[in-house]
Design a protein around this motif. Structure first.
Motif, PDB file in Angstrom:
ATOM      1  N   THR A  57       0.760  -1.178  -0.016  1.00  0.00           N
ATOM      2  CA  THR A  57      -0.036   0.057   0.053  1.00  0.00           C
ATOM      3  C   THR A  57       0.832   1.259  -0.027  1.00  0.00           C
ATOM      4  O   THR A  57       0.341   2.299  -0.502  1.00  0.00           O
ATOM      5  N   GLY A  58       2.093   1.103   0.665  1.00  0.00           N
ATOM      6  CA  GLY A  58       2.677   2.526   0.828  1.00  0.00           C
ATOM      7  C   GLY A  58       2.665   2.960   2.016  1.00  0.00           C
ATOM      8  O   GLY A  58       3.148   4.036   2.320  1.00  0.00           O
ATOM      9  N   PHE A  91       0.907   8.901   2.923  1.00  0.00           N
ATOM     10  CA  PHE A  91       1.958   8.215   1.953  1.00  0.00           C
ATOM     11  C   PHE A  91       3.127   8.708   1.596  1.00  0.00           C
ATOM     12  O   PHE A  91       3.477   9.324   0.551  1.00  0.00           O
ATOM     13  N   ARG A  92       4.020   9.196   2.642  1.00  0.00           N
ATOM     14  CA  ARG A  92       5.184   9.765   2.927  1.00  0.00           C
ATOM     15  C   ARG A  92       5.082  10.970   1.958  1.00  0.00           C
ATOM     16  O   ARG A  92       6.070  11.275   1.200  1.00  0.00           O
ATOM     17  N   ALA A  93       4.212  11.912   2.051  1.00  0.00           N
ATOM     18  CA  ALA A  93       3.994  13.073   1.213  1.00  0.00           C
ATOM     19  C   ALA A  93       5.128  14.304   1.531  1.00  0.00           C
ATOM     20  O   ALA A  93       5.365  14.449   2.541  1.00  0.00           O
ATOM     21  N   PRO A 104       1.385   6.397  -2.752  1.00  0.00           N
ATOM     22  CA  PRO A 104       0.235   5.325  -2.603  1.00  0.00           C
ATOM     23  C   PRO A 104       0.423   4.260  -3.434  1.00  0.00           C
ATOM     24  O   PRO A 104       0.836   4.339  -4.676  1.00  0.00           O
ATOM     25  N   TRP A 105       0.139   2.921  -2.990  1.00  0.00           N
ATOM     26  CA  TRP A 105       0.497   1.781  -3.599  1.00  0.00           C
ATOM     27  C   TRP A 105       2.015   1.588  -3.772  1.00  0.00           C
ATOM     28  O   TRP A 105       2.395   0.980  -4.597  1.00  0.00           O
ATOM     29  N   ASN A 106       2.867   2.392  -2.994  1.00  0.00           N
ATOM     30  CA  ASN A 106       4.087   2.283  -2.970  1.00  0.00           C
ATOM     31  C   ASN A 106       4.910   2.879  -4.401  1.00  0.00           C
ATOM     32  O   ASN A 106       5.979   2.274  -4.678  1.00  0.00           O
ATOM     33  N   ALA A 107       4.050   3.496  -5.091  1.00  0.00           N
ATOM     34  CA  ALA A 107       4.482   4.110  -6.426  1.00  0.00           C
ATOM     35  C   ALA A 107       4.526   5.504  -6.384  1.00  0.00           C
ATOM     36  O   ALA A 107       3.392   6.291  -6.354  1.00  0.00           O
ATOM     37  N   ARG A 108       5.690   6.177  -6.180  1.00  0.00           N
ATOM     38  CA  ARG A 108       5.748   7.590  -5.878  1.00  0.00           C
ATOM     39  C   ARG A 108       5.299   8.425  -7.377  1.00  0.00           C
ATOM     40  O   ARG A 108       5.877   8.039  -8.240  1.00  0.00           O
ATOM     41  N   LYS A 109       4.391   9.289  -6.996  1.00  0.00           N
ATOM     42  CA  LYS A 109       4.399  10.457  -8.227  1.00  0.00           C
ATOM     43  C   LYS A 109       3.868  11.664  -7.564  1.00  0.00           C
ATOM     44  O   LYS A 109       3.468  11.849  -6.447  1.00  0.00           O
ATOM     45  N   VAL A 110       3.870  12.783  -8.507  1.00  0.00           N
ATOM     46  CA  VAL A 110       3.465  14.055  -8.122  1.00  0.00           C
ATOM     47  C   VAL A 110       2.133  14.438  -8.467  1.00  0.00           C
ATOM     48  O   VAL A 110       1.662  13.929  -9.470  1.00  0.00           O
TER      49      VAL A 110
END
Length: 218
Positions: A57-58, A91-93, A104-110
């Protein structure tokens, strides 16, 4: 016994009655034995699920621990999940010039047009809403909304690696614990609670070295 006319077999009906009594007692005790086995395996299986969920999940493990609670309900073990659509904050924002980066879902994006801090770049040091990720609803400064991820723990816990870890653990441990309880406490006639605990402890010890990604041992 052997006789002049051939072979004669004597059966002591009292022995059959004793065996029948054992099975009758076993039938009466089975619900309690099943509940004990489930109560033993349930927390272990939930622990296996929790170990997989952070990578899936992240989310941090402490967030997973707060969200998931297990309880014994007779012969069943129930896991309840608190919360709905998880806020992006968890989610480690972190804020960037292009928007908030989160995973989220352990896939980092902006996430464009989102923010955490107040002030002008590069002196943005004060979170507006205790670290929540925000977005303006229109062109004006207000109103703002908290940005959510679209991820639900209740959905994640029954899919993917977390679900596999849970069911593999149950399949690995539950049959052996039930077998030990039946042969030891019920049919064997030993002290029921002590035999149940011994059976459970023995199985957990025997499988403590097994990785959840290994093939099942039977």
């Amino acid at each position: 016994m052997a006789g002049a006319g051939g072979i004669k077999i004597d059966i002591d009906a009292r022995q059959i009655g004793a065996v029948g009594d054992k099975f009758a007692r076993a039938k009466a005790r089975m619900p309690a034995a099943m509940a004990h086995a489930v109560a033993t395996v349930g927390p272990v299986a939930m622990g296996a699920m929790k170990r997989e969920l952070p990578a899936q999940t992240g989310l941090q493990r402490k967030t997973i621990d707060k969200a998931l609670k297990g309880a014994v309900r007779g012969p069943t073990y129930v896991i309840k999940s608190k919360g709905g659509n998880i806020r992006l904050k968890y989610f480690r924002a972190r804020e960037t010039a292009e928007g908030v980066s989160a995973a989220p879902w352990n896939a980092r994006k902006v996430f464009p047009q989102t923010f955490i801090m107040a002030g002008w770049w590069p002196n943005r040091t004060k979170p507006i809403a205790r670290g929540q990720v925000l977005r303006r609803k229109g062109k004006a400064k207000y109103p703002m909304e908290v940005v959510k991820s679209g991820l639900y723990i209740a959905e994640e816990m029954v899919t993917g690696p977390s679900a596999a870890a849970f069911y593999n653990t149950v399949a690995m441990l539950l049959p052996s614990i039930i077998e030990g309880v039946i042969t030891g406490a019920i049919i064997g006639g030993g002290a029921e609670k002590a035999a149940q605990d011994a059976a459970a402890a023995d199985v957990l010890k025997r499988y403590s070295h097994v990785s959840l990604n290994d093939p099942l041992p039977f």
